[in-house]
Design an enzyme around this catalytic site. Structure first.
Site, PDB file in Angstrom:
ATOM      1  N   GLY A 124       0.798  -1.223   0.000  1.00  0.00           N
ATOM      2  CA  GLY A 124       0.000   0.000   0.000  1.00  0.00           C
ATOM      3  C   GLY A 124       0.825   1.264   0.000  1.00  0.00           C
ATOM      4  N   GLY A 131      -1.184   9.761  -5.878  1.00  0.00           N
ATOM      5  CA  GLY A 131      -0.879   8.661  -6.800  1.00  0.00           C
ATOM      6  C   GLY A 131       0.529   8.824  -7.339  1.00  0.00           C
ATOM      7  N   ARG A 268      -9.066 -16.676 -40.937  1.00  0.00           N
ATOM      8  CA  ARG A 268     -10.176 -15.855 -41.428  1.00  0.00           C
ATOM      9  C   ARG A 268     -10.038 -15.572 -42.924  1.00  0.00           C
ATOM     10  NH1 ARG A 268     -15.371 -14.382 -40.746  1.00  0.00           N
ATOM     11  NH2 ARG A 268     -15.756 -12.239 -41.403  1.00  0.00           N
ATOM     12  N   ILE A 337      -7.375  -6.633 -36.222  1.00  0.00           N
ATOM     13  CA  ILE A 337      -7.217  -7.781 -37.126  1.00  0.00           C
ATOM     14  C   ILE A 337      -8.403  -8.746 -36.978  1.00  0.00           C
ATOM     15  CG2 ILE A 337      -5.787  -9.855 -37.517  1.00  0.00           C
ATOM     16  CD1 ILE A 337      -3.325  -8.024 -37.064  1.00  0.00           C
ATOM     17  N   GLY A 340     -14.926  -7.367 -36.293  1.00  0.00           N
ATOM     18  CA  GLY A 340     -16.053  -7.403 -35.340  1.00  0.00           C
ATOM     19  C   GLY A 340     -15.865  -8.468 -34.272  1.00  0.00           C
ATOM     20  N   GLU A 363       2.246   1.032 -11.143  1.00  0.00           N
ATOM     21  CA  GLU A 363       3.678   1.155 -10.778  1.00  0.00           C
ATOM     22  C   GLU A 363       4.331   2.342 -11.493  1.00  0.00           C
ATOM     23  OE1 GLU A 363       6.124  -2.191  -9.959  1.00  0.00           O
ATOM     24  OE2 GLU A 363       4.399  -3.511  -9.698  1.00  0.00           O
TER      25      GLU A 363
HETATM   26  C1  LIG Z   1      -5.541  -2.149 -11.099  1.00  0.00           C
HETATM   27  C2  LIG Z   1      -4.630  -1.299 -10.272  1.00  0.00           C
HETATM   28  C3  LIG Z   1      -3.810  -1.888  -9.330  1.00  0.00           C
HETATM   29  C4  LIG Z   1      -2.985  -1.098  -8.509  1.00  0.00           C
HETATM   30  N1  LIG Z   1      -2.262  -1.706  -7.519  1.00  0.00           N
HETATM   31  C5  LIG Z   1      -1.600  -0.918  -6.630  1.00  0.00           C
HETATM   32  C6  LIG Z   1      -0.990  -1.497  -5.473  1.00  0.00           C
HETATM   33  O1  LIG Z   1      -1.014  -2.715  -5.276  1.00  0.00           O
HETATM   34  N2  LIG Z   1      -0.385  -0.664  -4.584  1.00  0.00           N
HETATM   35  C7  LIG Z   1      -0.346   0.685  -4.750  1.00  0.00           C
HETATM   36  O2  LIG Z   1       0.213   1.355  -3.899  1.00  0.00           O
HETATM   37  N3  LIG Z   1      -0.911   1.262  -5.838  1.00  0.00           N
HETATM   38  C8  LIG Z   1      -1.544   0.500  -6.770  1.00  0.00           C
HETATM   39  N4  LIG Z   1      -2.155   1.084  -7.869  1.00  0.00           N
HETATM   40  C9  LIG Z   1      -2.095   2.534  -8.029  1.00  0.00           C
HETATM   41  C10 LIG Z   1      -1.253   3.021  -9.210  1.00  0.00           C
HETATM   42  O3  LIG Z   1       0.109   2.834  -8.930  1.00  0.00           O
HETATM   43  C11 LIG Z   1      -1.650   4.477  -9.477  1.00  0.00           C
HETATM   44  O4  LIG Z   1      -2.949   4.450 -10.052  1.00  0.00           O
HETATM   45  C12 LIG Z   1      -0.683   5.192 -10.387  1.00  0.00           C
HETATM   46  O5  LIG Z   1       0.559   5.380  -9.745  1.00  0.00           O
HETATM   47  C13 LIG Z   1      -1.211   6.566 -10.847  1.00  0.00           C
HETATM   48  O6  LIG Z   1      -1.706   7.320  -9.778  1.00  0.00           O
HETATM   49  P1  LIG Z   1      -3.171   7.989  -9.907  1.00  0.00           P
HETATM   50  O7  LIG Z   1      -4.093   6.909 -10.314  1.00  0.00           O
HETATM   51  O8  LIG Z   1      -3.462   8.728  -8.668  1.00  0.00           O
HETATM   52  O9  LIG Z   1      -3.041   9.001 -11.114  1.00  0.00           O
HETATM   53  P2  LIG Z   1      -2.537  10.528 -11.026  1.00  0.00           P
HETATM   54  O10 LIG Z   1      -1.244  10.585 -10.318  1.00  0.00           O
HETATM   55  O11 LIG Z   1      -3.659  11.387 -10.548  1.00  0.00           O
HETATM   56  O12 LIG Z   1      -2.275  10.842 -12.564  1.00  0.00           O
HETATM   57  C14 LIG Z   1      -3.295  11.268 -13.470  1.00  0.00           C
HETATM   58  C15 LIG Z   1      -2.605  11.665 -14.781  1.00  0.00           C
HETATM   59  O13 LIG Z   1      -1.728  12.789 -14.548  1.00  0.00           O
HETATM   60  C16 LIG Z   1      -0.431  12.466 -15.001  1.00  0.00           C
HETATM   61  N5  LIG Z   1       0.581  13.112 -14.163  1.00  0.00           N
HETATM   62  C17 LIG Z   1       0.631  13.138 -12.793  1.00  0.00           C
HETATM   63  N6  LIG Z   1       1.742  13.774 -12.388  1.00  0.00           N
HETATM   64  C18 LIG Z   1       2.415  14.140 -13.516  1.00  0.00           C
HETATM   65  C19 LIG Z   1       3.641  14.826 -13.761  1.00  0.00           C
HETATM   66  N7  LIG Z   1       4.422  15.254 -12.773  1.00  0.00           N
HETATM   67  N8  LIG Z   1       4.017  15.028 -15.054  1.00  0.00           N
HETATM   68  C20 LIG Z   1       3.233  14.575 -16.070  1.00  0.00           C
HETATM   69  N9  LIG Z   1       2.082  13.919 -15.899  1.00  0.00           N
HETATM   70  C21 LIG Z   1       1.679  13.708 -14.646  1.00  0.00           C
HETATM   71  C22 LIG Z   1      -0.348  10.953 -14.907  1.00  0.00           C
HETATM   72  O14 LIG Z   1       0.689  10.429 -15.730  1.00  0.00           O
HETATM   73  C23 LIG Z   1      -1.728  10.549 -15.353  1.00  0.00           C
HETATM   74  O15 LIG Z   1      -1.806  10.539 -16.754  1.00  0.00           O
HETATM   75  C24 LIG Z   1      -2.950   0.305  -8.707  1.00  0.00           C
HETATM   76  C25 LIG Z   1      -3.748   0.902  -9.696  1.00  0.00           C
HETATM   77  C26 LIG Z   1      -4.596   0.123 -10.457  1.00  0.00           C
HETATM   78  C27 LIG Z   1      -5.480   0.806 -11.472  1.00  0.00           C
END
Ligand SMILES: Cc1cc2nc3c(=O)[nH]c(=O)nc-3n(C[C@H](O)[C@H](O)[C@H](O)COP(=O)(O)OP(=O)(O)OC[C@H]3O[C@@H](n4cnc5c(N)ncnc54)[C@H](O)[C@@H]3O)c2cc1C
Length: 380
Positions: A124, A131, A268, A337, A340, A363
């Protein structure tokens, strides 16, 4: 320089491929529809050796290399990317964090159960408002006597509901910024720890993802993981290794999608001939096979360097960025490819297309990988 895999690695690839074709392929859509991780698969994954790929035998691990790990993740992802994601998060985040920074006692206590697949690991870092900017997290851990007390919530956590052991990263001294963040090991069922909302996802649906909430969650002081204040710094090292796993997952998913498209194109028929006879289809297949090979080489190079003890921040991010981006393109072409039939659930194309998008987000998004790579380049 020798770019071939060893004979043992070829055997490993065949073994995991046979397992994935026999044990995963028949259930892929059933698990996707139910949105449940199949817990009864855990003993089988453990018997295959993929629940503790890179961990020493003294903890029950398979003591394999980072390149071997890539082969395992690739072959699982070729058939079921969601199961590969769960295996990668379990190995590359939770267990890796304990393996890299845990004390001997912590490793003896937690690793055997994880690497034998008795429990799934969760990790976590992410929060609803932190994020990409993970250091902006709000979850706190306060020292009280022989305990740490955690408050806050973590978002998008793989195995948040079903993980038996979770590594949680929290603020221990806000004044110190990212050097005031520490990591902790929390066991499922600890009072004050509760699973929140389970996410209803676009793809990777067999891999459980949910919120985890901590309310005065008290854990023994001995469950501080790594040094106090080093949690964020250590997290970046965990991610350097974890991203190689996501790169391998991308290569495997792309390989599966490419093979599905190639096989379909041979079968196909339109205008009286297989669609594989049309140059437009051939060029897609040729471009995709070429970019998959390039992605595989970047991924194995990062893993090879990791096996030799090098810090791979740049190489891991390059592998993850390139492999996940080409995987999106390959999955898109796979649907195209199929025409539908790529849009319906009778063929695997639509599932690769849904699953793949996570790989440019989890990640660290593609934008964050570019930021990491650029920082490395400009620091030279
Ligand atoms: C299915 C799934 C499993 C996951 N598993 C885990 C887990 O086990 N543990 C855990 O800790 N997390 C986990 N995550 C979280 C994941 O690592 C985050 O979703 C990811 O790091 C992006 O953070 P955010 O979703 O808050 O997007 P945001 O940080 O809000 O980003 C939104 C957009 O803004 C862009 N952005 C943000 N900052 C910048 C910047 N400085 N420059 C340019 N662009 C930027 C991003 O690239 C993105 O396009 C998981 C996510 C999913 C969907």
């Amino acid at each position: 320089m020798d770019l071939r895999l060893t004979e043992d690695q070829e055997i490993l690839r065949r073994g995991v491929r046979e397992f994935a074709d026999a044990e995963l392929r028949p259930h892929v859509m059933e698990w996707d529809e139910s949105q449940q991780f199949p817990m009864d698969l855990l003993p089988k994954l453990a018997a295959l050796g993929v629940m503790g790929v890179q961990f020493p035998e003294e903890y029950g691990g398979s003591a394999m290399s980072a390149v071997d790990y890539c082969i395992c993740i690739e072959e699982l992802a070729r058939v079921c990317p969601a199961i590969a994601l769960s295996v990668a998060a379990h190995n590359g985040l939770c267990s890796a964090h304990i393996g890299m920074f845990g004390t001997d006692d912590q490793k003896r206590r937690f690793l055997p159960r994880l690497v034998k697949g008795e429990v799934l690991g969760a990790w976590g870092l992410t929060e609803a408002n932190a994020g990409s900017d993970a250091a902006g997290m709000r979850t706190t851990a306060v020292r009280q006597g022989d305990s740490w007390v955690l408050n806050g919530s973590k978002n998008f956590i793989t195995h948040g509901r079903i993980g038996g052991v979770m590594v949680v990263v929290a603020v221990t001294d806000r004044a110190k910024g990212h050097r005031g963040i520490s990591a902790f090991i929390v066991e499922h069922g600890t009072p004050g720890m509760a699973a929140g909302k389970k996410e209803n996802k676009l793809g990777m649906r067999a891999s459980d993802t949910s919120e985890v909430i901590f309310t005065d969650c008290r854990i023994p002081a001995s469950q501080l993981l790594g040094e106090e204040g080093q949690g964020f710094v250590n997290t970046l090292q965990v991610l350097d290794a974890g991203r190689i796993g996501i790169a391998a997952l991308s290569v495997g998913l792309a390989q599966g999608a490419y093979e599905a498209a190639r096989d379909y194109a041979r079968e196909r028929k339109q205008f009286g001939q297989p669609i594989a006879a049309f140059q437009a289809v051939q060029w897609k297949l040729a471009d995709n096979a070429t970019s998959i090979e390039a992605a595989r080489l970047l991924t194995y190079r990062a893993a090879y360097l990791k096996d030799r003890g090098a810090r791979t921040t740049r190489e891991s991010s390059m592998a993850k960025l390139f492999s996940s981006e080409i995987a999106v393109k390959v999955a898109d072409d796979c649907v195209q490819i199929h025409g539908g039939y790529g849009f319906v659930k009778d063929y695997p194309a639509e599932k690769y297309f849904r699953d793949v998008k996570l790989l440019t987000i989890g990640e660290g998004t593609s934008e964050i990988q570019r930021l990491v790579i650029a920082r490395q380049l400009l620091a030279q």
